[in-house]
Every structure is written in structure tokens, then in C-alpha cells.
Scaffold this motif. Sequence first.
Motif, PDB file in Angstrom:
ATOM      1  N   LYS A 272      36.043  41.147  38.470  1.00 36.61           N
ATOM      2  CA  LYS A 272      36.733  42.044  37.739  1.00 36.61           C
ATOM      3  C   LYS A 272      37.009  41.805  36.199  1.00 36.61           C
ATOM      4  O   LYS A 272      37.103  42.587  35.526  1.00 36.61           O
ATOM      5  CB  LYS A 272      38.355  42.316  38.394  1.00 36.61           C
ATOM      6  N   SER A 288      36.853  42.880  30.847  1.00 35.22           N
ATOM      7  CA  SER A 288      37.048  43.276  32.258  1.00 35.22           C
ATOM      8  C   SER A 288      36.428  44.644  32.493  1.00 35.22           C
ATOM      9  O   SER A 288      35.992  45.319  31.501  1.00 35.22           O
ATOM     10  CB  SER A 288      38.561  43.492  32.512  1.00 35.22           C
ATOM     11  N   LEU A 339      50.100  37.233  37.836  1.00 34.38           N
ATOM     12  CA  LEU A 339      49.179  38.019  38.644  1.00 34.38           C
ATOM     13  C   LEU A 339      49.681  39.053  39.534  1.00 34.38           C
ATOM     14  O   LEU A 339      48.744  39.967  40.250  1.00 34.38           O
ATOM     15  CB  LEU A 339      48.218  37.075  39.627  1.00 34.38           C
ATOM     16  N   HIS A 345      44.227  40.427  36.734  1.00 35.59           N
ATOM     17  CA  HIS A 345      43.239  40.047  37.711  1.00 35.59           C
ATOM     18  C   HIS A 345      42.906  38.710  37.742  1.00 35.59           C
ATOM     19  O   HIS A 345      42.470  38.348  39.072  1.00 35.59           O
ATOM     20  CB  HIS A 345      42.253  41.213  37.763  1.00 35.59           C
ATOM     21  N   CYS A 346      42.867  38.073  36.574  1.00 31.21           N
ATOM     22  CA  CYS A 346      42.567  36.725  36.704  1.00 31.21           C
ATOM     23  C   CYS A 346      43.021  35.983  35.577  1.00 31.21           C
ATOM     24  O   CYS A 346      43.310  36.457  34.547  1.00 31.21           O
ATOM     25  CB  CYS A 346      40.692  36.684  36.565  1.00 31.21           C
ATOM     26  N   THR A 360      42.103  33.924  40.376  1.00 29.70           N
ATOM     27  CA  THR A 360      41.987  35.379  40.809  1.00 29.70           C
ATOM     28  C   THR A 360      43.041  35.671  41.492  1.00 29.70           C
ATOM     29  O   THR A 360      43.935  34.908  42.098  1.00 29.70           O
ATOM     30  CB  THR A 360      40.691  35.800  41.251  1.00 29.70           C
ATOM     31  N   GLN A 361      43.501  36.995  41.889  1.00 31.99           N
ATOM     32  CA  GLN A 361      44.509  37.414  42.631  1.00 31.99           C
ATOM     33  C   GLN A 361      44.259  36.854  44.221  1.00 31.99           C
ATOM     34  O   GLN A 361      45.059  36.633  45.049  1.00 31.99           O
ATOM     35  CB  GLN A 361      44.673  38.951  42.813  1.00 31.99           C
TER      36      GLN A 361
END
Length: 377
Positions: A272, A288, A339, A345-346, A360-361
Motif C-alpha cells: 500500500k 502510496s 496505524l 498503513h505502514c 504494516t498494519q
Amino acid sequence: MKSTAQFSSWLSAFLPDSLHTRPREWSRAALGAAIGFLFSTWVCSQLFGLHMAVHFSGPLAASAVLLFAVSSGALAQPWSILGSYLCACVVALTITHFIDHSLVGAALALGLSLLLMCPLRCLHPPAGAIAFCMVFATPAPGEPFWQPALAVMTAGVGLLACALLYNNLTRVPYPRPHPATSTVHRTRDPLPSERAGINADDLDHALDELGSFVDVTREDLELIVRSTEKHALRRSMGDIRAGQMMSRDLIHATPHTRVAEGLYLLTHHQLKALPILDEHRQLVGIVSLVDLVGAMRANSFNLRAILGLQKQQVLGELMTSPVQTVDVDAHVVDLIALLSDDGLHCLPVLDSGALVGVITQTDLVAALHRDLLRHLD
């Protein structure tokens, strides 16, 4: 034995709790209160005479303590001081007009002022002293009867102006800002951290049940509760750090990478976001899918522009910079809000300024799952 323990517990209530502020804050507040009090009384003495300024100096000093020492409190906000001073003046002038300048009138002015401040949401303790002093204030011969009220409001505005200037110059936000209510996704959903556990409605219900005066704004109370939850969670989750969770095999690009190539990297590796490194492998930005889609959307009615975007434009023109990063030793609890509530997302992970990984999530969910299993064992 039981009565002795109860008596000891009752006596301990007289002992003060420890302060959670630093000596530097004490000095900052003391200097500000002195400056604000001196300025407001000086202005009052210049316009209405020294006698009038001294007459109201006690309540003004008390207000100065609140505005500079506990400026985040509900009793110290701008409307609290201006509204309460106005209530005290109106009530006191009415009392002296229909009754007299007596202790009974002063006590009645104090009680009625407090009764009026509550529904107007401008409770400010020194205003009770203002009402008391107003009853015994006598304007000079030939001056209008409302001159003491004008003197009080002038001094109050001067004190508030000093608080606004001094507190903000010393990096203490005043008045207390209200937190943003909109989410990063611009929907009516509450923040992820509020969908489970304590939310704003719970705090409102708790304050309603308490039913008594609490010198703390709901926003500050929520901040205290969430900070407490965070520290408790940090203690229960052990020592899970960013370095243990991050992905180390990094897929990255440079500021000169073409948009089409960047889009391929994102889709091929199912990412992402894509870190952007310069020639010295220093993190300079992040791109992104949202950034790329936004650029294409801007040219949505121009097919030639879209084709040109993918062939000619580079990621350095679209990347977000500076980048929100975390240190390799950051605790997992510190990553949760970033997050979730902040919509990231990261998170790039740095070690001594160098990029060493990305969280990341998905990495966060996996770490929380492992911790949950550890507690179940």
C-alpha cells in the motif's frame, strides 16, 4: 481497631497529593501570574484610580493563579473569567440597588452569582469574591454607579489578554483547544480506538453520574484515561519492540523512479506504500496507492495526460515528505494509534537515522495476536 483505621483514613484525606508538574512549570506559571496581575491592576488604576484597583486586587490575584497555573482547567477558560465576572457585576449591582451595601447583601450576591454561573457554564471561583467586593465598592462622587463594574471588566480583559499572550508564547496552548472530531477517512465512524473500550459518551455518563464540580475539561479527562490505558497496556504487553515486528526485506524506489514502475512495484508486491530513498539510501519520502490514484484522478478527463503521467512523471513529484517514522526500539503500544487512528498503513522504521524496516498494519495485527496467545497459555 476498625474505628482507628477509619479515623486514620479520614486524617490522611487532609494530606495533599503529590504534584505531577515540574519545577520549570511552577516558575513559568509564577512569572506569568505576577506579570498578568501587575498589568491588569495597573491598567485598572490608570483608568479608575488606585483605590479601585486595590479594592479588586484580591479576586484578580486568584484569577491569575488559575489562568497561569491551571490554564487547561475548565474553570480557567476565557468564557469562565469573562462570563463569571459579568455575572458577578450584574448580580452585585442589582443587589446594591434593591437592598444595601451590607454583609447580607454581599452574601446574597455571592450565592446568586454562583447560581447564575452554573447554567451559563462560566464557573470561576474568584468571581464569587468579585461579587462580594462589588457590593462594597463605591464610585467616586459624580461617577456613575456602574463604574466599579466597568473597572472589573477592564481588569478582567487585561488579565485574560496577558494569559492568552504569555501562555501561548511559553508553549502552553490557551485556551484549551477542542480535539478534532473528524476521522482521517471523513466518515461518521468513531476512531478505531473508540469503537471498543472507553469512548466520549462513556465519559459524559460518568461525569453526569458524579454530579459534582470537576475542575477538568472532558477533553483533558479523556486524555488522562487514554494515557492511563496506554501505560497499563504497555505494562501488560511486555517488551515487544518495532525491531521484532518489522519487515526487513524492503521494496523501495527512488525519487527518479517512473510512476508506472512505482505502480508496478506496489501491485506486484501487494503493497500500500513504497518508501523513497535517495542516492545515499536515506529516507526522503513515501508514495502510496492513494497518491498515485489522486494524481490520475486529477487528469481523469485527459487520457493523454494519464499516459504521460505514467511514462514521464517520477515518484519524487508525488511522494509525501517528511515521513512519519518510528525508532527501532519503539514499543508496540506506541504504534497502535499511528496505524489505526492516524490512518497510516505502514511505518518506516529507523535505526540511527537509517531505514532498516517497515511495519504494516498486518505486522501489528500479527504481533497483537501473538501477545494474545501468550496470555492464553
